[in-house]
Design a protein around this motif. Structure first.
Motif, PDB file in Angstrom:
ATOM      1  N   GLY A 509      38.162  76.749   0.230  1.00  0.00           N
ATOM      2  CA  GLY A 509      39.193  77.589  -0.352  1.00  0.00           C
ATOM      3  C   GLY A 509      40.569  76.975  -0.294  1.00  0.00           C
ATOM      4  N   LYS A 510      41.523  77.649  -0.864  1.00  0.00           N
ATOM      5  CA  LYS A 510      42.905  77.219  -0.845  1.00  0.00           C
ATOM      6  C   LYS A 510      43.763  78.395  -0.419  1.00  0.00           C
ATOM      7  CE  LYS A 510      42.688  73.500  -4.228  1.00  0.00           C
ATOM      8  NZ  LYS A 510      43.263  72.932  -5.453  1.00  0.00           N
ATOM      9  N   ALA A 511      44.696  78.132   0.446  1.00  0.00           N
ATOM     10  CA  ALA A 511      45.566  79.205   0.902  1.00  0.00           C
ATOM     11  C   ALA A 511      46.560  79.566  -0.176  1.00  0.00           C
ATOM     12  CB  ALA A 511      46.305  78.769   2.164  1.00  0.00           C
ATOM     13  N   ARG A 512      47.015  80.818  -0.139  1.00  0.00           N
ATOM     14  CA  ARG A 512      48.047  81.227  -1.086  1.00  0.00           C
ATOM     15  C   ARG A 512      49.362  80.586  -0.691  1.00  0.00           C
ATOM     16  NH1 ARG A 512      46.623  86.220  -3.875  1.00  0.00           N
ATOM     17  NH2 ARG A 512      44.454  86.655  -3.430  1.00  0.00           N
ATOM     18  N   GLY A 513      50.367  80.711  -1.566  1.00  0.00           N
ATOM     19  CA  GLY A 513      51.642  80.041  -1.348  1.00  0.00           C
ATOM     20  C   GLY A 513      52.273  80.373  -0.014  1.00  0.00           C
ATOM     21  N   GLY A 514      53.141  79.489   0.469  1.00  0.00           N
ATOM     22  CA  GLY A 514      53.792  79.699   1.748  1.00  0.00           C
ATOM     23  C   GLY A 514      53.688  78.455   2.589  1.00  0.00           C
ATOM     24  N   LYS A 515      53.207  78.601   3.814  1.00  0.00           N
ATOM     25  CA  LYS A 515      53.098  77.465   4.712  1.00  0.00           C
ATOM     26  C   LYS A 515      52.156  76.407   4.140  1.00  0.00           C
ATOM     27  CE  LYS A 515      53.860  79.674   9.211  1.00  0.00           C
ATOM     28  NZ  LYS A 515      54.823  78.727   9.747  1.00  0.00           N
ATOM     29  N   PRO A 516      52.415  75.115   4.429  1.00  0.00           N
ATOM     30  CA  PRO A 516      51.459  74.088   4.018  1.00  0.00           C
ATOM     31  C   PRO A 516      50.105  74.345   4.678  1.00  0.00           C
ATOM     32  CG  PRO A 516      53.536  73.112   4.743  1.00  0.00           C
ATOM     33  CD  PRO A 516      53.599  74.562   5.095  1.00  0.00           C
ATOM     34  N   LEU A 517      49.044  73.882   4.036  1.00  0.00           N
ATOM     35  CA  LEU A 517      47.704  74.126   4.564  1.00  0.00           C
ATOM     36  C   LEU A 517      47.539  73.561   5.968  1.00  0.00           C
ATOM     37  CD1 LEU A 517      45.681  73.386   1.334  1.00  0.00           C
ATOM     38  CD2 LEU A 517      45.943  75.584   2.425  1.00  0.00           C
ATOM     39  N   THR A 518      48.224  72.437   6.256  1.00  0.00           N
ATOM     40  CA  THR A 518      48.071  71.832   7.569  1.00  0.00           C
ATOM     41  C   THR A 518      48.625  72.716   8.675  1.00  0.00           C
ATOM     42  OG1 THR A 518      50.116  70.633   7.077  1.00  0.00           O
ATOM     43  CG2 THR A 518      48.052  69.457   6.755  1.00  0.00           C
ATOM     44  N   GLU A 519      49.472  73.705   8.348  1.00  0.00           N
ATOM     45  CA  GLU A 519      50.038  74.571   9.371  1.00  0.00           C
ATOM     46  C   GLU A 519      49.171  75.801   9.645  1.00  0.00           C
ATOM     47  OE1 GLU A 519      54.159  75.536   8.930  1.00  0.00           O
ATOM     48  OE2 GLU A 519      54.587  73.678   7.875  1.00  0.00           O
ATOM     49  N   LEU A 520      48.165  76.021   8.818  1.00  0.00           N
ATOM     50  CA  LEU A 520      47.321  77.181   9.029  1.00  0.00           C
ATOM     51  C   LEU A 520      46.383  76.940  10.205  1.00  0.00           C
ATOM     52  CD1 LEU A 520      46.302  78.123   5.393  1.00  0.00           C
ATOM     53  CD2 LEU A 520      48.208  78.969   6.729  1.00  0.00           C
ATOM     54  N   ARG A 521      46.202  77.971  11.008  1.00  0.00           N
ATOM     55  CA  ARG A 521      45.213  77.883  12.074  1.00  0.00           C
ATOM     56  C   ARG A 521      43.835  77.669  11.465  1.00  0.00           C
ATOM     57  NH1 ARG A 521      46.679  77.944  17.713  1.00  0.00           N
ATOM     58  NH2 ARG A 521      48.865  78.569  17.675  1.00  0.00           N
ATOM     59  N   ASN A 522      43.006  76.903  12.079  1.00  0.00           N
ATOM     60  CA  ASN A 522      41.702  76.634  11.506  1.00  0.00           C
ATOM     61  C   ASN A 522      40.603  77.108  12.441  1.00  0.00           C
ATOM     62  OD1 ASN A 522      40.884  74.186  13.270  1.00  0.00           O
ATOM     63  ND2 ASN A 522      42.967  73.758  12.615  1.00  0.00           N
ATOM     64  N   ALA A 523      39.420  77.262  11.874  1.00  0.00           N
ATOM     65  CA  ALA A 523      38.320  77.870  12.617  1.00  0.00           C
ATOM     66  C   ALA A 523      37.892  77.036  13.814  1.00  0.00           C
ATOM     67  CB  ALA A 523      37.139  78.098  11.671  1.00  0.00           C
ATOM     68  N   THR A 524      37.813  75.724  13.653  1.00  0.00           N
ATOM     69  CA  THR A 524      37.359  74.896  14.780  1.00  0.00           C
ATOM     70  C   THR A 524      38.363  74.917  15.935  1.00  0.00           C
ATOM     71  OG1 THR A 524      38.289  72.984  13.605  1.00  0.00           O
ATOM     72  CG2 THR A 524      35.928  73.368  13.383  1.00  0.00           C
ATOM     73  N   GLU A 525      39.661  74.891  15.588  1.00  0.00           N
ATOM     74  CA  GLU A 525      40.678  74.954  16.640  1.00  0.00           C
ATOM     75  C   GLU A 525      40.641  76.308  17.346  1.00  0.00           C
ATOM     76  OE1 GLU A 525      45.516  75.435  16.874  1.00  0.00           O
ATOM     77  OE2 GLU A 525      44.659  74.353  15.171  1.00  0.00           O
ATOM     78  N   THR A 526      40.542  77.381  16.565  1.00  0.00           N
ATOM     79  CA  THR A 526      40.500  78.729  17.147  1.00  0.00           C
ATOM     80  C   THR A 526      39.253  78.896  18.009  1.00  0.00           C
ATOM     81  OG1 THR A 526      41.715  79.626  15.266  1.00  0.00           O
ATOM     82  CG2 THR A 526      40.480  81.186  16.608  1.00  0.00           C
ATOM     83  N   HIS A 527      38.135  78.340  17.578  1.00  0.00           N
ATOM     84  CA  HIS A 527      36.904  78.410  18.369  1.00  0.00           C
ATOM     85  C   HIS A 527      37.107  77.765  19.736  1.00  0.00           C
ATOM     86  CE1 HIS A 527      32.905  76.745  19.618  1.00  0.00           C
ATOM     87  NE2 HIS A 527      32.563  77.994  19.368  1.00  0.00           N
ATOM     88  N   ALA A 528      37.780  76.620  19.745  1.00  0.00           N
ATOM     89  CA  ALA A 528      38.030  75.936  21.017  1.00  0.00           C
ATOM     90  C   ALA A 528      38.955  76.749  21.918  1.00  0.00           C
ATOM     91  CB  ALA A 528      38.627  74.555  20.747  1.00  0.00           C
ATOM     92  N   VAL A 529      40.017  77.321  21.331  1.00  0.00           N
ATOM     93  CA  VAL A 529      40.979  78.110  22.112  1.00  0.00           C
ATOM     94  C   VAL A 529      40.298  79.340  22.721  1.00  0.00           C
ATOM     95  CG1 VAL A 529      43.036  79.564  21.940  1.00  0.00           C
ATOM     96  CG2 VAL A 529      43.000  77.320  20.848  1.00  0.00           C
ATOM     97  N   LEU A 530      39.515  80.065  21.926  1.00  0.00           N
ATOM     98  CA  LEU A 530      38.866  81.278  22.416  1.00  0.00           C
ATOM     99  C   LEU A 530      37.770  80.954  23.425  1.00  0.00           C
ATOM    100  CD1 LEU A 530      38.646  83.413  19.141  1.00  0.00           C
ATOM    101  CD2 LEU A 530      40.211  83.711  21.064  1.00  0.00           C
ATOM    102  N   SER A 531      37.075  79.851  23.246  1.00  0.00           N
ATOM    103  CA  SER A 531      36.046  79.457  24.222  1.00  0.00           C
ATOM    104  C   SER A 531      36.664  79.212  25.588  1.00  0.00           C
ATOM    105  CB  SER A 531      35.318  78.195  23.734  1.00  0.00           C
ATOM    106  OG  SER A 531      34.615  78.445  22.537  1.00  0.00           O
ATOM    107  N   ALA A 532      37.853  78.566  25.594  1.00  0.00           N
ATOM    108  CA  ALA A 532      38.535  78.296  26.861  1.00  0.00           C
ATOM    109  C   ALA A 532      39.099  79.580  27.467  1.00  0.00           C
ATOM    110  CB  ALA A 532      39.658  77.284  26.631  1.00  0.00           C
ATOM    111  N   ALA A 533      39.522  80.516  26.621  1.00  0.00           N
ATOM    112  CA  ALA A 533      40.161  81.741  27.111  1.00  0.00           C
ATOM    113  C   ALA A 533      39.154  82.790  27.562  1.00  0.00           C
ATOM    114  CB  ALA A 533      41.059  82.326  26.024  1.00  0.00           C
ATOM    115  N   LEU A 534      37.876  82.635  27.193  1.00  0.00           N
ATOM    116  CA  LEU A 534      36.872  83.651  27.509  1.00  0.00           C
ATOM    117  C   LEU A 534      35.703  83.036  28.277  1.00  0.00           C
ATOM    118  CD1 LEU A 534      36.842  85.378  23.995  1.00  0.00           C
ATOM    119  CD2 LEU A 534      38.022  86.199  26.046  1.00  0.00           C
TER     120      LEU A 534
END
Length: 712
Positions: A509-534
């Protein structure tokens, strides 16, 4: 008025428009815009108008106004402070001075703007440090006493390769040559609207004093005539499709006493709601009528459309016909397979599964079962309509989330419905969890019947929607920790799979206008953060790039409760049913469409625990982003969501018209032109009955090849 002076040797636009295939430059640009016929040029309407019919003395002009002035150049020179620019000093006949400033210019500008040249310039007047000035005005050199324009100057949609002067000549030529004869008999066009040619001539060449506001907001009678013509053509095309289908025969599918339909009802672990009973009766009446059913079944998320489809399938199968169910994603198709196998297989119905990832021997066996008729029910993705899929006796096709299929796929299904050995046409049931606003149902769905499930099954708990800014992420993770400690399950949806380089393309997919795509949180990064937090709780990850078997395994473990938190992309948007999931987090919610957000919210609230949907956003928000989030916070009613979505996006995007590359309506606006639509709906049947030749000519003039899009 062009920014560069018109060249004496400019090619004749009318000739170029006729010979576009042999030309390059502007003529090729005409082709790229589809302006290849006189009618196409005549219907290429202005975006706005410029008033070149009058001059404003500099002494009467005020900063901030857009005015046309006539001045004589005193001197022109290239200056280098603060940057390289062409500065032209001039004065009008009253001695008032003006600076014309060009930061971007060509040698031809310097040549045209020599001292002593009389210039007519149009632009926004500014009050600069050195007096009045215009930045990059439109201009042309003129002789003293040259006449002013006799009409407002149109500004057309164009491209960089197509100058306005060239396009104006081409449009004027097309308007003169186009066949704009009146096709409609007396009494059809609403009173007060001008003839078609007169309307177009006024829109292309408004006289001085024409009501500019009414022209630009499309409320002028000339605009109303075009809108009515277009809406009438659409209604006629829909009426033709409905009548054409009515001439075909279809299997008469009548439920048997004690048959599969009754057995399925008896074995269901729940009772149908009144709304489900009502729409089931409407569908049953269609199936038994002997004409091809063409019905849309709409209902909010979780309203119970699948069981209604299963009951219709049971009627068809019991009568000896096959049923095909097509869904846009493998996850949704798998959900359907699981439910339908659970309901129908114990009753002796064999189900075949077709999907893009299913290949080799398994696929060959499924194809053989479909072709022989051994598989009475066929469920899959777009693989169901591939060329090597042949049905023995296809009696009913069910398409879930039909608007998510491209036009080519929907047309392929229509051909597949006719691709059987039987001379009978198959029945078609389309389902959508995106309710259709009334004006759209009156327009794009005028050729089909609509059944609405307007109540939810008992046991669905209300969903609370909360908006939070992304700086509260840690607070939200703490809330998730509390939820999983209490035995609940959580979805966390991200717009991207993984981070991409600045010049890369997102995998999903493509994000709607606004922040560049590289600034969007991504699923793999979020998975790592939540795994460490839980610690002590498993966090799963699912997205469209996983293989089918991997996705199925993760979803099965989430549904069984082994996985506490599921990080996902929008592959879980529809069809996923996990009653224990009570918290949905949508990250960068401002990037999602309103219908998508409503679908995602519908993944929770399916059990007995109170559920919450958290829409996490980043700032600054666009106006449309604010409107979408506000709508989500204010209502959980899918019909109200759909109405607001239509207001925000317009009918073309709401309907997925961009999948076809063509706008479904060029001129009419369903949000504003409901009265014209109602008049067109009343006129269309009379035209089809009494003036069929005029009706056909109207459809061909306005729709041409798009007629198939309306039927798809």
């Amino acid at each position: 008025m062009p920014r560069m002076p018109p060249a004496d040797a400019a090619p004749d636009a009318a000739t170029a428009a006729k010979t576009a295939p042999q030309r390059s430059g502007p003529a090729r640009a005409l082709q790229s815009l589809g302006l290849t016929t006189p009618l196409a040029l005549a219907l290429h309407l202005p975006l706005r108008y410029e008033d070149e019919t009058r001059l404003t003395p500099l002494s009467q002009a005020h900063p901030g106004e857009t005015v046309q002035v006539e001045v004589t150049v005193r001197d022109a020179r290239v200056e280098f402070r603060p940057r390289r620019q062409l500065v032209v000093r001039a004065a009008d006949d009253g001695g008032e001075t003006l600076v014309l400033r060009f930061v971007h210019f060509y040698p031809s500008h310097q040549k045209a703007l020599q001292a002593g040249v009389r210039v007519r310039a149009r632009g926004e007047l500014r009050g600069g440090f050195f007096g009045r000035e215009m930045i990059h005005p439109q201009f042309k050199a003129i002789e003293h006493g040259a006449p002013l324009a006799a009409e407002l100057t149109p500004v057309y949609p164009s491209t960089a390769a197509l100058p306005q002067s060239y396009l104006r000549k081409a449009v004027a030529s097309g308007l003169q040559r186009a066949n704009l004869a009146e096709l409609l008999p007396p009494g059809i066009v609403p009173p007060g609207l001008p003839p078609l040619r007169q309307a177009l001539e006024l829109l292309h060449h408004p006289p001085p004093g024409a009501p500019l506001a009414a022209l630009q907001d499309h409320s002028h009678p000339a605009w109303q005539r075009l809108k009515f013509e277009e809406l009438l053509a659409q209604q006629l095309a829909q009426g033709q499709a409905r009548r054409e289908r009515g001439r075909h025969a279809a299997p008469m599918l009548v439920p048997r006493v004690g048959g599969l339909h009754e057995k399925l009802l008896a074995t269901l672990p729940f009772a149908l709601t009144r709304a489900q009973q009502r729409v089931s009766a409407e569908i049953a009446a269609d199936l038994a009528a002997g004409r091809p059913m063409h019905r849309l079944l709409q209902g909010d998320v979780g309203a119970g459309k699948t069981v209604v489809a299963a009951l219709a399938a049971a009627v068809a199968i019991d009568a000896g016909w096959q049923c095909a169910l097509m869904a846009p994603t493998e996850i949704l198709a798998e959900q359907h397979v699981a439910k339908l196998v659970q309901w129908l297989q114990p009753l002796g119905v064999k189900v075949a599964w077709l999907a893009g990832a299913r290949r080799g021997k398994a696929r060959e066996e499924a194809l053989a079962q479909v072709a022989s008729g051994d598989a009475a029910l066929v469920v899959g993705t777009h693989a169901v309509i591939q060329h090597d899929v042949h049905f023995a006796r296809l009696g009913l096709a069910v398409v879930d989330e039909q608007h998510r299929f491209g036009v080519a796929q929907r047309l392929a299904l229509r051909h597949k419905l006719q691709d059987t050995e039987s001379s009978l046409s198959a029945h078609l049931l389309m389902m959508s969890a995106t309710p259709i606003p009334r004006t759209l149902a009156m327009s794009y769905f005028a050729d089909l019947e609509v059944s609405t499930i307007d109540e939810l099954p008992p046991g669905r708990t209300p969903i609370v929607t909360k908006l939070i800014a992304d700086h509260r992420r840690e607070e939200l993770i703490g809330r998730i920790r509390d939820a999983v400690e209490a035995g609940q399950q959580v979805y966390w949806v991200c717009p991207l799979v993984e981070a991409v380089e600045d010049d890369g393309s997102p995998p999903e997919g493509k994000a709607r206008g606004g922040k560049p795509l590289t600034e969007l949180r991504n699923a793999t990064e979020t998975h790592a953060v939540l795994s460490a937090a839980l610690p002590g709780h498993e966090v799963g990850l699912v997205h469209g790039r996983l293989k089918t078997a991997e996705k199925a395994a993760v979803m099965a473990r989430f549904k069984s409760g082994e996985i506490a938190v599921l990080v996902a992309t929008t592959v879980i948007e529809v069809g996923v049913d996990v009653p224990n999931a009570s918290l949905m987090v949508v990250e960068h919610a401002e990037r999602f469409g309103l219908a998508q957000l409503h679908q995602l919210r519908g993944r929770v609230g399916r059990g007995e625990v109170a559920s919450v949907c958290v829409l996490m956003y980043s700032t600054p928000l666009s106006d449309s982003g604010k409107h979408r989030l506000k709508a989500m916070a204010e209502t959980t009613d899918g019909f109200e969501i759909a109405r607001r979505d239509l207001e925000i996006r317009g009918p073309g995007e709401f309907m997925g018209a961009r999948q076809s590359g063509d706008a479904l309506l060029r001129f009419a606006d369903l949000a504003e032109d409901a009265p014209l639509l109602a008049q067109a709906r009343r006129a269309a049947p009379m035209l089809l009955d009494r003036h069929p030749d005029a009706a056909q000519a109207q459809v061909l003039r306005w729709l041409g090849h798009q007629v198939d899009y309306l039927k798809a």
